[in-house]
Motif scaffolding. Structure first.
Motif, PDB file in Angstrom:
ATOM      1  N   ASN A  16       0.812  -1.203   0.000  1.00  0.00           N
ATOM      2  CA  ASN A  16       0.000   0.000   0.000  1.00  0.00           C
ATOM      3  C   ASN A  16       0.846   1.253   0.000  1.00  0.00           C
ATOM      4  O   ASN A  16       0.484   2.280  -0.550  1.00  0.00           O
ATOM      5  N   LEU A  17       2.016   1.176   0.666  1.00  0.00           N
ATOM      6  CA  LEU A  17       2.918   2.327   0.643  1.00  0.00           C
ATOM      7  C   LEU A  17       3.363   2.629  -0.769  1.00  0.00           C
ATOM      8  O   LEU A  17       3.425   3.778  -1.201  1.00  0.00           O
ATOM      9  N   GLY A  18       3.680   1.574  -1.536  1.00  0.00           N
ATOM     10  CA  GLY A  18       4.100   1.769  -2.915  1.00  0.00           C
ATOM     11  C   GLY A  18       2.998   2.356  -3.759  1.00  0.00           C
ATOM     12  O   GLY A  18       3.203   3.251  -4.581  1.00  0.00           O
ATOM     13  N   MET A  19       1.757   1.888  -3.557  1.00  0.00           N
ATOM     14  CA  MET A  19       0.622   2.403  -4.318  1.00  0.00           C
ATOM     15  C   MET A  19       0.366   3.854  -3.966  1.00  0.00           C
ATOM     16  O   MET A  19       0.123   4.689  -4.833  1.00  0.00           O
ATOM     17  N   THR A  20       0.466   4.182  -2.680  1.00  0.00           N
ATOM     18  CA  THR A  20       0.244   5.564  -2.257  1.00  0.00           C
ATOM     19  C   THR A  20       1.297   6.486  -2.843  1.00  0.00           C
ATOM     20  O   THR A  20       1.016   7.574  -3.334  1.00  0.00           O
ATOM     21  N   ALA A  21       2.559   6.027  -2.826  1.00  0.00           N
ATOM     22  CA  ALA A  21       3.636   6.852  -3.376  1.00  0.00           C
ATOM     23  C   ALA A  21       3.438   7.057  -4.858  1.00  0.00           C
ATOM     24  O   ALA A  21       3.637   8.154  -5.390  1.00  0.00           O
ATOM     25  N   GLY A  22       3.024   5.988  -5.574  1.00  0.00           N
ATOM     26  CA  GLY A  22       2.807   6.114  -7.009  1.00  0.00           C
ATOM     27  C   GLY A  22       1.696   7.080  -7.322  1.00  0.00           C
ATOM     28  O   GLY A  22       1.804   7.913  -8.215  1.00  0.00           O
ATOM     29  N   ASN A  23       0.585   6.981  -6.591  1.00  0.00           N
ATOM     30  CA  ASN A  23      -0.538   7.887  -6.820  1.00  0.00           C
ATOM     31  C   ASN A  23      -0.154   9.322  -6.525  1.00  0.00           C
ATOM     32  O   ASN A  23      -0.548  10.249  -7.214  1.00  0.00           O
ATOM     33  N   SER A  24       0.654   9.518  -5.469  1.00  0.00           N
ATOM     34  CA  SER A  24       1.080  10.869  -5.094  1.00  0.00           C
ATOM     35  C   SER A  24       1.944  11.478  -6.178  1.00  0.00           C
ATOM     36  O   SER A  24       1.807  12.645  -6.528  1.00  0.00           O
ATOM     37  N   THR A  25       2.859  10.662  -6.725  1.00  0.00           N
ATOM     38  CA  THR A  25       3.740  11.168  -7.778  1.00  0.00           C
ATOM     39  C   THR A  25       2.944  11.560  -9.012  1.00  0.00           C
ATOM     40  O   THR A  25       3.153  12.618  -9.602  1.00  0.00           O
ATOM     41  N   GLN A  26       1.991  10.712  -9.425  1.00  0.00           N
ATOM     42  CA  GLN A  26       1.174  11.030 -10.592  1.00  0.00           C
ATOM     43  C   GLN A  26       0.353  12.283 -10.372  1.00  0.00           C
ATOM     44  O   GLN A  26       0.219  13.120 -11.260  1.00  0.00           O
ATOM     45  N   ALA A  27      -0.201  12.420  -9.177  1.00  0.00           N
ATOM     46  CA  ALA A  27      -0.992  13.613  -8.880  1.00  0.00           C
ATOM     47  C   ALA A  27      -0.134  14.859  -8.893  1.00  0.00           C
ATOM     48  O   ALA A  27      -0.547  15.912  -9.362  1.00  0.00           O
ATOM     49  N   ASP A  28       1.109  14.724  -8.368  1.00  0.00           N
ATOM     50  CA  ASP A  28       2.012  15.875  -8.332  1.00  0.00           C
ATOM     51  C   ASP A  28       2.374  16.318  -9.737  1.00  0.00           C
ATOM     52  O   ASP A  28       2.404  17.504 -10.047  1.00  0.00           O
ATOM     53  N   ILE A  29       2.641  15.332 -10.622  1.00  0.00           N
ATOM     54  CA  ILE A  29       2.967  15.657 -12.013  1.00  0.00           C
ATOM     55  C   ILE A  29       1.794  16.353 -12.688  1.00  0.00           C
ATOM     56  O   ILE A  29       1.950  17.345 -13.392  1.00  0.00           O
ATOM     57  N   ALA A  30       0.589  15.825 -12.459  1.00  0.00           N
ATOM     58  CA  ALA A  30      -0.603  16.439 -13.065  1.00  0.00           C
ATOM     59  C   ALA A  30      -0.796  17.856 -12.563  1.00  0.00           C
ATOM     60  O   ALA A  30      -1.145  18.757 -13.321  1.00  0.00           O
ATOM     61  N   THR A  31      -0.528  18.081 -11.264  1.00  0.00           N
ATOM     62  CA  THR A  31      -0.697  19.413 -10.690  1.00  0.00           C
ATOM     63  C   THR A  31       0.282  20.395 -11.293  1.00  0.00           C
ATOM     64  O   THR A  31      -0.052  21.538 -11.599  1.00  0.00           O
ATOM     65  N   ARG A  32       1.535  19.955 -11.511  1.00  0.00           N
ATOM     66  CA  ARG A  32       2.549  20.853 -12.050  1.00  0.00           C
ATOM     67  C   ARG A  32       2.491  20.968 -13.567  1.00  0.00           C
ATOM     68  O   ARG A  32       3.212  21.764 -14.160  1.00  0.00           O
ATOM     69  N   GLY A  33       1.681  20.162 -14.204  1.00  0.00           N
ATOM     70  CA  GLY A  33       1.542  20.232 -15.648  1.00  0.00           C
ATOM     71  C   GLY A  33       2.743  19.721 -16.406  1.00  0.00           C
ATOM     72  O   GLY A  33       3.056  20.198 -17.490  1.00  0.00           O
ATOM     73  N   LEU A  34       3.463  18.768 -15.857  1.00  0.00           N
ATOM     74  CA  LEU A  34       4.629  18.226 -16.548  1.00  0.00           C
ATOM     75  C   LEU A  34       4.167  17.233 -17.603  1.00  0.00           C
ATOM     76  O   LEU A  34       3.166  16.556 -17.443  1.00  0.00           O
ATOM     77  N   GLY A  35       4.937  17.118 -18.682  1.00  0.00           N
ATOM     78  CA  GLY A  35       4.575  16.206 -19.760  1.00  0.00           C
ATOM     79  C   GLY A  35       5.601  15.114 -19.935  1.00  0.00           C
ATOM     80  O   GLY A  35       6.796  15.350 -19.831  1.00  0.00           O
ATOM     81  N   GLY A  36       5.162  13.912 -20.192  1.00  0.00           N
ATOM     82  CA  GLY A  36       6.065  12.803 -20.483  1.00  0.00           C
ATOM     83  C   GLY A  36       6.971  12.433 -19.332  1.00  0.00           C
ATOM     84  O   GLY A  36       8.040  11.872 -19.541  1.00  0.00           O
ATOM     85  N   GLY A  37       6.609  12.753 -18.106  1.00  0.00           N
ATOM     86  CA  GLY A  37       7.436  12.420 -16.966  1.00  0.00           C
ATOM     87  C   GLY A  37       8.666  13.291 -16.849  1.00  0.00           C
ATOM     88  O   GLY A  37       9.518  13.064 -15.997  1.00  0.00           O
ATOM     89  N   GLY A  38       8.825  14.317 -17.707  1.00  0.00           N
ATOM     90  CA  GLY A  38       9.995  15.170 -17.666  1.00  0.00           C
ATOM     91  C   GLY A  38       9.779  16.396 -16.794  1.00  0.00           C
ATOM     92  O   GLY A  38       8.752  16.562 -16.159  1.00  0.00           O
ATOM     93  N   VAL A  39      10.785  17.257 -16.787  1.00  0.00           N
ATOM     94  CA  VAL A  39      10.725  18.487 -16.008  1.00  0.00           C
ATOM     95  C   VAL A  39      10.282  19.618 -16.912  1.00  0.00           C
ATOM     96  O   VAL A  39      10.710  19.715 -18.060  1.00  0.00           O
ATOM     97  N   MET A  40       9.422  20.488 -16.408  1.00  0.00           N
ATOM     98  CA  MET A  40       8.959  21.625 -17.196  1.00  0.00           C
ATOM     99  C   MET A  40      10.150  22.476 -17.625  1.00  0.00           C
ATOM    100  O   MET A  40      10.998  22.822 -16.801  1.00  0.00           O
ATOM    101  N   PRO A  41      10.271  22.805 -18.907  1.00  0.00           N
ATOM    102  CA  PRO A  41      11.445  23.547 -19.384  1.00  0.00           C
ATOM    103  C   PRO A  41      11.505  24.966 -18.829  1.00  0.00           C
ATOM    104  O   PRO A  41      10.486  25.563 -18.501  1.00  0.00           O
ATOM    105  N   ASP A  42      12.720  25.462 -18.722  1.00  0.00           N
ATOM    106  CA  ASP A  42      12.974  26.820 -18.239  1.00  0.00           C
ATOM    107  C   ASP A  42      13.270  27.710 -19.445  1.00  0.00           C
ATOM    108  O   ASP A  42      14.184  27.436 -20.215  1.00  0.00           O
ATOM    109  N   TRP A  43      12.503  28.795 -19.615  1.00  0.00           N
ATOM    110  CA  TRP A  43      12.683  29.699 -20.741  1.00  0.00           C
ATOM    111  C   TRP A  43      13.807  30.700 -20.529  1.00  0.00           C
ATOM    112  O   TRP A  43      14.176  31.429 -21.460  1.00  0.00           O
ATOM    113  N   SER A  44      14.341  30.796 -19.344  1.00  0.00           N
ATOM    114  CA  SER A  44      15.321  31.839 -19.026  1.00  0.00           C
ATOM    115  C   SER A  44      16.554  31.733 -19.917  1.00  0.00           C
ATOM    116  O   SER A  44      17.063  30.639 -20.180  1.00  0.00           O
ATOM    117  N   GLY A  45      17.031  32.882 -20.394  1.00  0.00           N
ATOM    118  CA  GLY A  45      18.234  32.889 -21.194  1.00  0.00           C
ATOM    119  C   GLY A  45      18.272  34.016 -22.204  1.00  0.00           C
ATOM    120  O   GLY A  45      17.354  34.830 -22.301  1.00  0.00           O
TER     121      GLY A  45
END
Length: 200
Positions: A16-45
């Protein structure tokens, strides 16, 4: 003999700990709007590039249409959901295009924009922006005399961050000059362009 401990309803068990961690990670990604499991790109430069398009310049008594190109430099600062920055553009009309009336020609134009943009897709790679700032245009008449006049420019843009190094750009720009050339004509121009830039 003592009965074995009950495990079926134990929410703290390893499975259950593994399932909870997996669900939390997926929810966190959805909240931050990340795509493909990657990190949101930084436009700075700092970016430098070129664009091509078409434009139309209208004098008080006539108008002219031409293909046109721009060289540009961009500084962007990524603030999370939005991006701020500044653009400097230069359009050498003598090389990339030609706008003229019966006795006067636009030889070059340049501008400095303040820019504000909002990320409009879940992955943060597409930026819709507005810009506004001072601009200048240089004219040459039939006698060979050149003059530089000041005005203002505004633009709408849609950019796409292709990868860590390359930016694709498109947009529409409107410029207004109150007194241009020897006759002091009012000049309005509008142009549309597409281009690319490299991040240094």
């Amino acid at each position: 003999m003592a009965a074995p401990p009950a495990l079926a309803d134990d929410a703290s068990g390893p499975a259950n700990l593994g399932m909870t961690a997996g669900n939390s990670t997926q929810a966190d990604i959805a909240t931050r709007g990340l795509g493909g499991g990657g990190v949101m790109p930084d436009w700075s430069g700092i970016y430098g590039g070129a664009s091509l398009g078409a434009g139309r310049a209208s004098w008080s008594r006539s108008s002219s249409t031409s293909a046109i190109g721009n060289l540009f430099a961009v500084y962007l600062a990524d603030m999370g959901d939005y991006v701020v920055g500044a653009d400097a553009t230069f359009a050498p009309a003598a090389v990339f295009g030609s706008f003229s009336t019966a006795n006067e020609e636009l030889r070059a134009a340049w501008a400095i924009y303040g820019r504000f943009g909002v990320k409009v897709d879940a992955e943060g790679r597409t930026l819709a922006s507005v810009g506004f700032g001072p601009s200048w245009v240089r004219t040459r008449d039939d006698a060979g005399d050149t003059r530089t006049s000041a005005g203002v420019s505004a633009g709408l843009g849609l950019d796409y961050l292709l990868d860590e190094s390359w930016l694709l750009r498109s947009g529409v720009t409107y410029s207004r000059f109150g007194s241009v050339g020897a006759r002091g004509d009012r000049v309005n121009s509008v142009s549309a362009h597409v281009g690319a830039a490299f991040r240094f």
